[in-house]
Write a protein that holds these residues in place. Sequence first.
Motif, PDB file in Angstrom:
ATOM      1  N   VAL A  27      52.619  18.520  27.112  1.00 51.85           N
ATOM      2  CA  VAL A  27      51.547  19.343  26.541  1.00 51.85           C
ATOM      3  C   VAL A  27      50.274  19.159  27.367  1.00 51.85           C
ATOM      4  CG1 VAL A  27      50.002  19.569  24.556  1.00 51.85           C
ATOM      5  CG2 VAL A  27      52.467  19.484  24.202  1.00 51.85           C
ATOM      6  N   THR A  28      49.969  17.919  27.721  1.00 59.31           N
ATOM      7  CA  THR A  28      48.806  17.632  28.555  1.00 59.31           C
ATOM      8  C   THR A  28      48.943  18.322  29.909  1.00 59.31           C
ATOM      9  OG1 THR A  28      48.530  15.491  27.470  1.00 59.31           O
ATOM     10  CG2 THR A  28      47.424  15.784  29.588  1.00 59.31           C
ATOM     11  N   GLN A  29      50.128  18.225  30.491  1.00 58.44           N
ATOM     12  CA  GLN A  29      50.389  18.846  31.786  1.00 58.44           C
ATOM     13  C   GLN A  29      50.257  20.369  31.689  1.00 58.44           C
ATOM     14  OE1 GLN A  29      54.418  18.224  33.213  1.00 58.44           O
ATOM     15  NE2 GLN A  29      53.691  17.893  35.286  1.00 58.44           N
ATOM     16  N   TYR A  30      50.746  20.948  30.602  1.00 59.37           N
ATOM     17  CA  TYR A  30      50.656  22.394  30.407  1.00 59.37           C
ATOM     18  C   TYR A  30      49.195  22.834  30.299  1.00 59.37           C
ATOM     19  CZ  TYR A  30      51.478  27.084  28.622  1.00 59.37           C
ATOM     20  OH  TYR A  30      51.482  28.446  28.471  1.00 59.37           O
ATOM     21  N   LYS A  31      48.419  22.085  29.517  1.00 54.06           N
ATOM     22  CA  LYS A  31      46.997  22.425  29.354  1.00 54.06           C
ATOM     23  C   LYS A  31      46.267  22.362  30.696  1.00 54.06           C
ATOM     24  CE  LYS A  31      46.572  21.137  24.512  1.00 54.06           C
ATOM     25  NZ  LYS A  31      46.032  20.182  23.554  1.00 54.06           N
ATOM     26  N   LYS A  32      46.592  21.363  31.513  1.00 57.28           N
ATOM     27  CA  LYS A  32      45.975  21.231  32.833  1.00 57.28           C
ATOM     28  C   LYS A  32      46.337  22.432  33.701  1.00 57.28           C
ATOM     29  CE  LYS A  32      44.238  18.920  36.464  1.00 57.28           C
ATOM     30  NZ  LYS A  32      43.626  19.993  37.229  1.00 57.28           N
ATOM     31  N   LYS A  33      47.614  22.814  33.700  1.00 50.71           N
ATOM     32  CA  LYS A  33      48.057  23.974  34.479  1.00 50.71           C
ATOM     33  C   LYS A  33      47.354  25.241  33.997  1.00 50.71           C
ATOM     34  CE  LYS A  33      51.461  22.191  37.016  1.00 50.71           C
ATOM     35  NZ  LYS A  33      51.417  22.138  38.452  1.00 50.71           N
ATOM     36  N   GLU A  34      47.185  25.350  32.680  1.00 50.46           N
ATOM     37  CA  GLU A  34      46.527  26.510  32.104  1.00 50.46           C
ATOM     38  C   GLU A  34      45.058  26.571  32.557  1.00 50.46           C
ATOM     39  OE1 GLU A  34      47.139  28.551  27.828  1.00 50.46           O
ATOM     40  OE2 GLU A  34      46.314  26.522  27.763  1.00 50.46           O
ATOM     41  N   GLN A  35      44.398  25.425  32.576  1.00 47.09           N
ATOM     42  CA  GLN A  35      43.013  25.368  33.044  1.00 47.09           C
ATOM     43  C   GLN A  35      42.926  25.731  34.528  1.00 47.09           C
ATOM     44  OE1 GLN A  35      41.900  21.371  32.056  1.00 47.09           O
ATOM     45  NE2 GLN A  35      41.340  21.870  29.953  1.00 47.09           N
ATOM     46  N   ASP A  36      43.867  25.209  35.320  1.00 46.69           N
ATOM     47  CA  ASP A  36      43.898  25.529  36.745  1.00 46.69           C
ATOM     48  C   ASP A  36      44.104  27.030  36.954  1.00 46.69           C
ATOM     49  OD1 ASP A  36      43.596  22.841  37.245  1.00 46.69           O
ATOM     50  OD2 ASP A  36      45.687  22.514  37.834  1.00 46.69           O
ATOM     51  N   PHE A  37      44.984  27.609  36.144  1.00 41.70           N
ATOM     52  CA  PHE A  37      45.287  29.037  36.217  1.00 41.70           C
ATOM     53  C   PHE A  37      44.025  29.852  35.935  1.00 41.70           C
ATOM     54  CE2 PHE A  37      46.883  33.024  34.344  1.00 41.70           C
ATOM     55  CZ  PHE A  37      47.789  33.432  35.323  1.00 41.70           C
ATOM     56  N   GLU A  38      43.326  29.498  34.865  1.00 36.85           N
ATOM     57  CA  GLU A  38      42.104  30.213  34.492  1.00 36.85           C
ATOM     58  C   GLU A  38      41.007  30.019  35.535  1.00 36.85           C
ATOM     59  OE1 GLU A  38      41.230  28.805  30.559  1.00 36.85           O
ATOM     60  OE2 GLU A  38      42.949  29.851  29.686  1.00 36.85           O
ATOM     61  N   ALA A  39      40.897  28.813  36.084  1.00 37.51           N
ATOM     62  CA  ALA A  39      39.900  28.544  37.121  1.00 37.51           C
ATOM     63  C   ALA A  39      40.195  29.371  38.373  1.00 37.51           C
ATOM     64  CB  ALA A  39      39.876  27.053  37.454  1.00 37.51           C
ATOM     65  N   PHE A  40      41.463  29.469  38.715  1.00 37.68           N
ATOM     66  CA  PHE A  40      41.862  30.263  39.881  1.00 37.68           C
ATOM     67  C   PHE A  40      41.517  31.732  39.670  1.00 37.68           C
ATOM     68  CE2 PHE A  40      44.923  32.525  42.581  1.00 37.68           C
ATOM     69  CZ  PHE A  40      44.765  31.857  43.790  1.00 37.68           C
ATOM     70  N   GLN A  41      41.770  32.218  38.459  1.00 30.00           N
ATOM     71  CA  GLN A  41      41.445  33.604  38.140  1.00 30.00           C
ATOM     72  C   GLN A  41      39.934  33.851  38.280  1.00 30.00           C
ATOM     73  OE1 GLN A  41      43.508  33.753  34.204  1.00 30.00           O
ATOM     74  NE2 GLN A  41      44.040  35.816  34.885  1.00 30.00           N
ATOM     75  N   LYS A  42      39.135  32.945  37.729  1.00 32.71           N
ATOM     76  CA  LYS A  42      37.681  33.101  37.797  1.00 32.71           C
ATOM     77  C   LYS A  42      37.183  33.015  39.233  1.00 32.71           C
ATOM     78  CE  LYS A  42      36.411  31.493  33.202  1.00 32.71           C
ATOM     79  NZ  LYS A  42      35.751  30.437  32.428  1.00 32.71           N
ATOM     80  N   LYS A  43      37.739  32.060  39.974  1.00 28.84           N
ATOM     81  CA  LYS A  43      37.295  31.837  41.347  1.00 28.84           C
ATOM     82  C   LYS A  43      37.442  33.098  42.193  1.00 28.84           C
ATOM     83  CE  LYS A  43      38.097  28.867  45.345  1.00 28.84           C
ATOM     84  NZ  LYS A  43      38.830  27.697  45.838  1.00 28.84           N
ATOM     85  N   TRP A  44      38.547  33.795  42.019  1.00 33.05           N
ATOM     86  CA  TRP A  44      38.816  34.963  42.847  1.00 33.05           C
ATOM     87  C   TRP A  44      38.596  36.280  42.093  1.00 33.05           C
ATOM     88  CZ3 TRP A  44      38.305  33.285  47.385  1.00 33.05           C
ATOM     89  CH2 TRP A  44      38.817  32.040  47.773  1.00 33.05           C
ATOM     90  N   GLY A  45      38.060  36.201  40.885  1.00 33.54           N
ATOM     91  CA  GLY A  45      37.732  37.412  40.129  1.00 33.54           C
ATOM     92  C   GLY A  45      38.955  38.239  39.746  1.00 33.54           C
ATOM     93  N   VAL A  46      40.018  37.574  39.357  1.00 37.70           N
ATOM     94  CA  VAL A  46      41.266  38.262  39.006  1.00 37.70           C
ATOM     95  C   VAL A  46      41.323  38.457  37.502  1.00 37.70           C
ATOM     96  CG1 VAL A  46      43.784  38.094  39.026  1.00 37.70           C
ATOM     97  CG2 VAL A  46      42.450  37.229  40.957  1.00 37.70           C
ATOM     98  N   GLN A  47      41.700  39.656  37.101  1.00 31.96           N
ATOM     99  CA  GLN A  47      41.918  39.949  35.692  1.00 31.96           C
ATOM    100  C   GLN A  47      43.349  40.419  35.527  1.00 31.96           C
ATOM    101  OE1 GLN A  47      39.048  42.801  34.394  1.00 31.96           O
ATOM    102  NE2 GLN A  47      37.390  41.321  34.363  1.00 31.96           N
ATOM    103  N   ILE A  48      44.019  39.886  34.523  1.00 32.07           N
ATOM    104  CA  ILE A  48      45.405  40.263  34.260  1.00 32.07           C
ATOM    105  C   ILE A  48      45.423  41.183  33.067  1.00 32.07           C
ATOM    106  CG2 ILE A  48      47.688  39.434  33.624  1.00 32.07           C
ATOM    107  CD1 ILE A  48      47.075  36.877  35.120  1.00 32.07           C
ATOM    108  N   LYS A  49      46.021  42.345  33.254  1.00 38.48           N
ATOM    109  CA  LYS A  49      46.122  43.302  32.164  1.00 38.48           C
ATOM    110  C   LYS A  49      47.397  43.023  31.373  1.00 38.48           C
ATOM    111  CE  LYS A  49      43.712  46.980  34.560  1.00 38.48           C
ATOM    112  NZ  LYS A  49      43.792  48.345  35.071  1.00 38.48           N
ATOM    113  N   ASN A  50      47.265  42.973  30.046  1.00 32.27           N
ATOM    114  CA  ASN A  50      48.439  42.784  29.203  1.00 32.27           C
ATOM    115  C   ASN A  50      49.184  44.099  29.107  1.00 32.27           C
ATOM    116  OD1 ASN A  50      47.744  40.158  28.745  1.00 32.27           O
ATOM    117  ND2 ASN A  50      46.627  40.602  26.879  1.00 32.27           N
ATOM    118  N   GLN A  51      50.505  44.011  29.151  1.00 29.69           N
ATOM    119  CA  GLN A  51      51.304  45.226  29.096  1.00 29.69           C
ATOM    120  C   GLN A  51      51.766  45.493  27.708  1.00 29.69           C
ATOM    121  OE1 GLN A  51      54.420  44.849  31.959  1.00 29.69           O
ATOM    122  NE2 GLN A  51      53.034  44.997  33.677  1.00 29.69           N
TER     123      GLN A  51
END
Length: 120
Positions: free
Chosen positions: A96-120
Amino acid sequence: MATSSNTSEKRPSDQEIVSQLNSMKQEMNAIAQKLGELEMEKDEHQLVVDTMKPLEGDRKCFRLVGGVLVERTVKDVLPAVETNMDGIANIIKQLVTQYKKKEQDFEAFQKKWGVQIKNQ
């Protein structure tokens, strides 16, 4: 001597960003899948513990060890099952800790490069 911050870091191509995001999503999905498996295994162990607790310690029971069914007593098996269940619970906490860290990294990466994911 350390260089200044990564502000001068070159922006990766769109394909590289998508590839990195997909890779991060796959890692998160793998962790989530493993968490689901371990939760089910923990629930099975809990069911066994709940069933065995009220029984007398000298009562005979059977345990599958390495593909072989072995006859034991409740007082021998119950502590081992509880120990296994505690180990599974600890692994779940780590995942769970590892998942939360990956999730934070994912969100940080999105913010860093200005990526938005559209839900289908």
